[in-house]
Motif scaffolding. Structure first.
Motif, PDB file in Angstrom:
ATOM      1  N   ALA A 193     -53.419 -25.821 -78.591  1.00  0.00           N
ATOM      2  CA  ALA A 193     -53.439 -24.809 -79.659  1.00  0.00           C
ATOM      3  C   ALA A 193     -54.785 -24.834 -80.379  1.00  0.00           C
ATOM      4  CB  ALA A 193     -52.310 -25.073 -80.659  1.00  0.00           C
ATOM      5  N   ALA A 194     -55.238 -26.042 -80.695  1.00  0.00           N
ATOM      6  CA  ALA A 194     -56.517 -26.176 -81.405  1.00  0.00           C
ATOM      7  C   ALA A 194     -57.658 -25.606 -80.554  1.00  0.00           C
ATOM      8  CB  ALA A 194     -56.779 -27.641 -81.745  1.00  0.00           C
ATOM      9  N   LEU A 195     -57.602 -25.836 -79.246  1.00  0.00           N
ATOM     10  CA  LEU A 195     -58.666 -25.339 -78.365  1.00  0.00           C
ATOM     11  C   LEU A 195     -58.656 -23.811 -78.276  1.00  0.00           C
ATOM     12  CD1 LEU A 195     -58.552 -27.904 -75.393  1.00  0.00           C
ATOM     13  CD2 LEU A 195     -60.077 -27.893 -77.378  1.00  0.00           C
ATOM     14  N   VAL A 196     -57.457 -23.240 -78.241  1.00  0.00           N
ATOM     15  CA  VAL A 196     -57.347 -21.775 -78.190  1.00  0.00           C
ATOM     16  C   VAL A 196     -58.035 -21.164 -79.422  1.00  0.00           C
ATOM     17  CG1 VAL A 196     -55.736 -19.830 -78.359  1.00  0.00           C
ATOM     18  CG2 VAL A 196     -55.280 -21.692 -76.741  1.00  0.00           C
ATOM     19  N   HIS A 197     -57.728 -21.716 -80.593  1.00  0.00           N
ATOM     20  CA  HIS A 197     -58.352 -21.193 -81.817  1.00  0.00           C
ATOM     21  C   HIS A 197     -59.837 -21.553 -81.874  1.00  0.00           C
ATOM     22  CE1 HIS A 197     -54.406 -20.466 -84.276  1.00  0.00           C
ATOM     23  NE2 HIS A 197     -54.579 -19.626 -83.282  1.00  0.00           N
ATOM     24  N   ASP A 198     -60.174 -22.746 -81.431  1.00  0.00           N
ATOM     25  CA  ASP A 198     -61.556 -23.199 -81.405  1.00  0.00           C
ATOM     26  C   ASP A 198     -62.433 -22.283 -80.561  1.00  0.00           C
ATOM     27  OD1 ASP A 198     -62.481 -25.463 -82.757  1.00  0.00           O
ATOM     28  OD2 ASP A 198     -63.137 -26.359 -80.860  1.00  0.00           O
TER      29      ASP A 198
ATOM     30  N   ARG B 135     -59.029 -11.506 -78.944  1.00  0.00           N
ATOM     31  CA  ARG B 135     -59.074 -12.411 -80.095  1.00  0.00           C
ATOM     32  C   ARG B 135     -57.754 -12.406 -80.854  1.00  0.00           C
ATOM     33  NH1 ARG B 135     -64.358 -10.687 -80.639  1.00  0.00           N
ATOM     34  NH2 ARG B 135     -63.652  -8.898 -81.846  1.00  0.00           N
ATOM     35  N   SER B 136     -57.224 -11.209 -81.082  1.00  0.00           N
ATOM     36  CA  SER B 136     -55.986 -11.093 -81.878  1.00  0.00           C
ATOM     37  C   SER B 136     -54.818 -11.798 -81.208  1.00  0.00           C
ATOM     38  CB  SER B 136     -55.637  -9.616 -82.071  1.00  0.00           C
ATOM     39  OG  SER B 136     -56.638  -8.982 -82.829  1.00  0.00           O
ATOM     40  N   THR B 137     -54.662 -11.553 -79.921  1.00  0.00           N
ATOM     41  CA  THR B 137     -53.527 -12.157 -79.232  1.00  0.00           C
ATOM     42  C   THR B 137     -53.722 -13.668 -79.086  1.00  0.00           C
ATOM     43  OG1 THR B 137     -54.560 -11.341 -77.218  1.00  0.00           O
ATOM     44  CG2 THR B 137     -52.652 -10.160 -77.995  1.00  0.00           C
ATOM     45  N   ALA B 138     -54.974 -14.104 -78.949  1.00  0.00           N
ATOM     46  CA  ALA B 138     -55.204 -15.545 -78.839  1.00  0.00           C
ATOM     47  C   ALA B 138     -54.918 -16.254 -80.164  1.00  0.00           C
ATOM     48  CB  ALA B 138     -56.624 -15.834 -78.362  1.00  0.00           C
ATOM     49  N   ILE B 139     -55.147 -15.577 -81.283  1.00  0.00           N
ATOM     50  CA  ILE B 139     -54.754 -16.171 -82.576  1.00  0.00           C
ATOM     51  C   ILE B 139     -53.246 -16.416 -82.553  1.00  0.00           C
ATOM     52  CG2 ILE B 139     -54.468 -15.731 -85.057  1.00  0.00           C
ATOM     53  CD1 ILE B 139     -57.133 -14.260 -85.034  1.00  0.00           C
ATOM     54  N   LEU B 140     -52.494 -15.400 -82.126  1.00  0.00           N
ATOM     55  CA  LEU B 140     -51.028 -15.536 -82.072  1.00  0.00           C
ATOM     56  C   LEU B 140     -50.619 -16.598 -81.055  1.00  0.00           C
ATOM     57  CD1 LEU B 140     -49.997 -11.775 -82.230  1.00  0.00           C
ATOM     58  CD2 LEU B 140     -49.902 -13.462 -84.073  1.00  0.00           C
ATOM     59  N   HIS B 141     -51.311 -16.624 -79.929  1.00  0.00           N
ATOM     60  CA  HIS B 141     -50.990 -17.613 -78.903  1.00  0.00           C
ATOM     61  C   HIS B 141     -51.169 -19.039 -79.439  1.00  0.00           C
ATOM     62  CE1 HIS B 141     -52.046 -19.638 -74.881  1.00  0.00           C
ATOM     63  NE2 HIS B 141     -50.751 -19.490 -74.939  1.00  0.00           N
ATOM     64  N   GLY B 142     -52.263 -19.262 -80.160  1.00  0.00           N
ATOM     65  CA  GLY B 142     -52.481 -20.582 -80.763  1.00  0.00           C
ATOM     66  C   GLY B 142     -51.368 -20.917 -81.753  1.00  0.00           C
ATOM     67  N   ASP B 143     -50.971 -19.926 -82.550  1.00  0.00           N
ATOM     68  CA  ASP B 143     -49.880 -20.146 -83.515  1.00  0.00           C
ATOM     69  C   ASP B 143     -48.593 -20.549 -82.804  1.00  0.00           C
ATOM     70  OD1 ASP B 143     -51.671 -19.366 -85.423  1.00  0.00           O
ATOM     71  OD2 ASP B 143     -50.756 -17.422 -85.827  1.00  0.00           O
ATOM     72  N   LEU B 144     -48.325 -19.873 -81.704  1.00  0.00           N
ATOM     73  CA  LEU B 144     -47.120 -20.175 -80.922  1.00  0.00           C
ATOM     74  C   LEU B 144     -47.155 -21.629 -80.452  1.00  0.00           C
ATOM     75  CD1 LEU B 144     -44.635 -18.659 -79.586  1.00  0.00           C
ATOM     76  CD2 LEU B 144     -46.050 -18.508 -77.534  1.00  0.00           C
ATOM     77  N   LEU B 145     -48.296 -22.043 -79.930  1.00  0.00           N
ATOM     78  CA  LEU B 145     -48.420 -23.406 -79.415  1.00  0.00           C
ATOM     79  C   LEU B 145     -48.336 -24.442 -80.542  1.00  0.00           C
ATOM     80  CD1 LEU B 145     -51.212 -23.001 -76.692  1.00  0.00           C
ATOM     81  CD2 LEU B 145     -48.735 -22.943 -76.397  1.00  0.00           C
ATOM     82  N   LEU B 146     -48.866 -24.091 -81.707  1.00  0.00           N
ATOM     83  CA  LEU B 146     -48.751 -25.013 -82.852  1.00  0.00           C
ATOM     84  C   LEU B 146     -47.279 -25.269 -83.170  1.00  0.00           C
ATOM     85  CD1 LEU B 146     -51.482 -23.852 -85.416  1.00  0.00           C
ATOM     86  CD2 LEU B 146     -51.441 -25.970 -84.093  1.00  0.00           C
ATOM     87  N   GLY B 147     -46.497 -24.200 -83.199  1.00  0.00           N
ATOM     88  CA  GLY B 147     -45.066 -24.351 -83.469  1.00  0.00           C
ATOM     89  C   GLY B 147     -44.376 -25.171 -82.386  1.00  0.00           C
TER      90      GLY B 147
END
Lengths: 373, 373
Positions: B97-102, B139-151
């Protein structure tokens, strides 16, 4: 209503105390993190707290306390209410995180009448005289800020659930929260997908697709899940949870339909977002789906052309507003809202829930679907 | 080593099983979410699994099992190892998740030799023929994807900790995870702040500021916290946790210093990132701080000018590389790495940890700091 007001105050206190506590970790890392604390505090202090209220009234509805019981009384019995205040706070912090990321995604400058988080970080960049691109810095730090708040919401929920003696209730509430977290992210994905994918989809599916977005992005997330999480914490029966779902889903749909109307016709003074914001973002809502169904080809083509242009001027916004209104879609959406509110309130009749909660939920149903109408 | 290999396989299986399970929620919402599942699966299957290994060996170090005990034996006793596999998986999902946002933040096109998540979503947009801007959609969907993985990382951790009979151990491990989550976000914030704020700071602080970023963005996060979470799960004593911290902090610093060198001099074939990527991003690492201290004014000015220009060509990259190398900073960083590895390994001597773990941690210390050297 006094109970609702008290709840909102307690949620505010709980969140403020939590942020102060976590700020000490950040401060121990570096004083450069002070803006992150300030912006967190600012963002977490606002909002209408609807999710907290639904969580609380879900809990109250299933708690089986006698009428007249004061859940905030300063004694041993107030323990479960401490837990529900914590869960309600967790939902609000989660929501703040979602809004921070949402505003980056939608490129929104404002939130609740103030600058959105990424714009606040951008201003910090400018006023500090830092190098590089400020907009870029704003977006990057706001992504991290949202991540921070997501983690914090989780901690608040854990703390709340730890207070429950009923471990099965705690596990059930946690499961509902987790599912909500996955589903709302799915709903947000579909929402932004729809803005781009609609030209490649069949016209006949638009209404159904818009409804799916409403259900997952908003109805379950903003109303149904908070109610069910609260009720699960109170050890609610299957019948109680089911009644709350039957109330929450149509109410949540009505809530989002109102939001869609406000996104197109809302007054900036009331919504805290510029009027017509959803038109510039190109949101493919139920309102748009219904308008397109009614409009003649030429007007529909014009709507499709203008929708999603971030540079729409006031006149173009007014043109779109009147096109949509004249299509009859606004009346249709108003009728849908009314029908769903009736469905929600009817679900409460004879539901196995406390009398106080049924009364308050009925009032809340009116409040959240009539706001700024 | 067989145990480490086994652990990596088990983590892989656990994550794959978890994604399949959660995919069913997404699929029930809409088949349009299939790409989100596919990209999740793809992203969660790679990586060196260092954090999982540190978590496992932290657990093993404090578990007090006799040497020769097989933690993966297929019987009752394997229960605690199931829990630690879960926690190790949670750390890997959090990291993904951190890498996706990074990668959004750093505007990186590649990760582990493949396109980064936001670029994958951008490709999906293009190949689907959707409307609007593809980079924006990515970018937008990857923000959501990272959020999903964080959860999801959070759910994996909860499941793992639920398996522990020792509730105090579970709470302690959760507390360490939560602190890690806040601290790494703080470290990332300081990292991107430094890229912009350095011209407004005093030259004399650069080295110390770079070290603070290393400690919070990486040393604690990648090494120390996983070790301590594992040990806490095993009910480790204060002395054991303290020994692991004394090992983990210098090793984590050495780990990041190696990463900084690879970010400037690394071979794309090995790092999975284009050579010189950190130079285009303008990362103000310890390597850069040390180079600036040694360089004459003219060369320093040139370094400052070029660093952070996303359009640096190969020749400019080579010029920067040789400038940095000739400053002596590379040798200095190599010496720092060696010194920190020695400090880490020395901390293991006579530490109250199992013999097997001390041996494996020593080997791991070499692996993570010598990679692709």
């Amino acid at each position: 209503m006094a109970e609702s007001t008290r709840l909102v105050d307690l949620v505010h206190e709980r969140i403020a105390g939590f942020v102060t506590d976590r700020a000490s970790i950040l401060t121990s890392v570096s004083e450069e993190l002070d803006p992150l604390v300030d912006i967190s505090r600012r963002f977490l202090s606002g909002g209408k707290r609807y999710r907290a209220l639904f969580c609380y009234w879900g809990w109250q509805a299933a708690s089986g306390e006698p009428d007249g019981f004061d859940p905030f009384a300063d004694d041993e019995d107030s323990r479960p209410s401490t837990a529900v205040v914590g869960a309600a706070s967790a939902l609000e912090v989660f929501h703040a995180a979602a809004l921070v990321h949402d505003d980056i995604i939608d490129n929104s400058d404002t939130r609740r009448g103030s600058p959105s988080a990424h714009r606040l970080f951008q201003s910090l960049h400018r006023s500090s005289g830092w190098a590089g691109d400020g907009a870029d810095f704003g977006r990057s730090t706001a992504i991290l800020h949202g991540d921070l708040l997501l983690g914090w919401s989780d901690e608040l929920l854990d703390d709340a659930l730890d207070e429950l003696a009923d471990r099965a209730a705690a596990r059930r509430a946690r499961g509902e929260f987790n599912r909500m977290r996955t589903e709302v992210t799915a709903g947000q994905y579909l929402d932004i997908l729809e803005e781009r994918a609609w030209p490649t989809r069949d016209e006949s599916e638009f209404r159904e697709r818009a409804e799916n977005v409403i259900v997952y992005k908003s109805a379950k997330y903003s109303v149904l899940a908070p109610l069910v999480i609260g009720a699960a914490m109170a050890g609610g029966t299957d019948a109680q949870l089911s009644a709350l779902r039957s109330f929450g889903l149509p109410l949540g749909i009505a809530f989002q339909l109102r939001d869609d109307l406000l996104g197109v016709f809302g007054d900036e003074q009331v919504t805290g977002k510029p009027s017509g914001d959803d038109l510039r973002e190109g949101k493919r809502t139920m309102l748009i789906a219904l308008a397109r169904e009614q409009l003649p080809t030429g007007a529909r083509r014009l709507l499709d052309e203008l929708l999603g242009d971030p540079d729409l001027d006031d006149e173009q916004i007014r043109l779109l507003q009147s096109t949509i209104r004249e299509s009859g879609a606004v009346d249709e959406v108003e009728a849908l809202i009314a029908r769903n509110v009736v469905r929600a309130i009817t679900a409460l009749t004879d539901a196995p829930l406390t009398r106080t909660a049924r009364r308050e939920l009925t009032a809340l149903a009116e409040t959240v679907t009539r706001r700024a109408a």
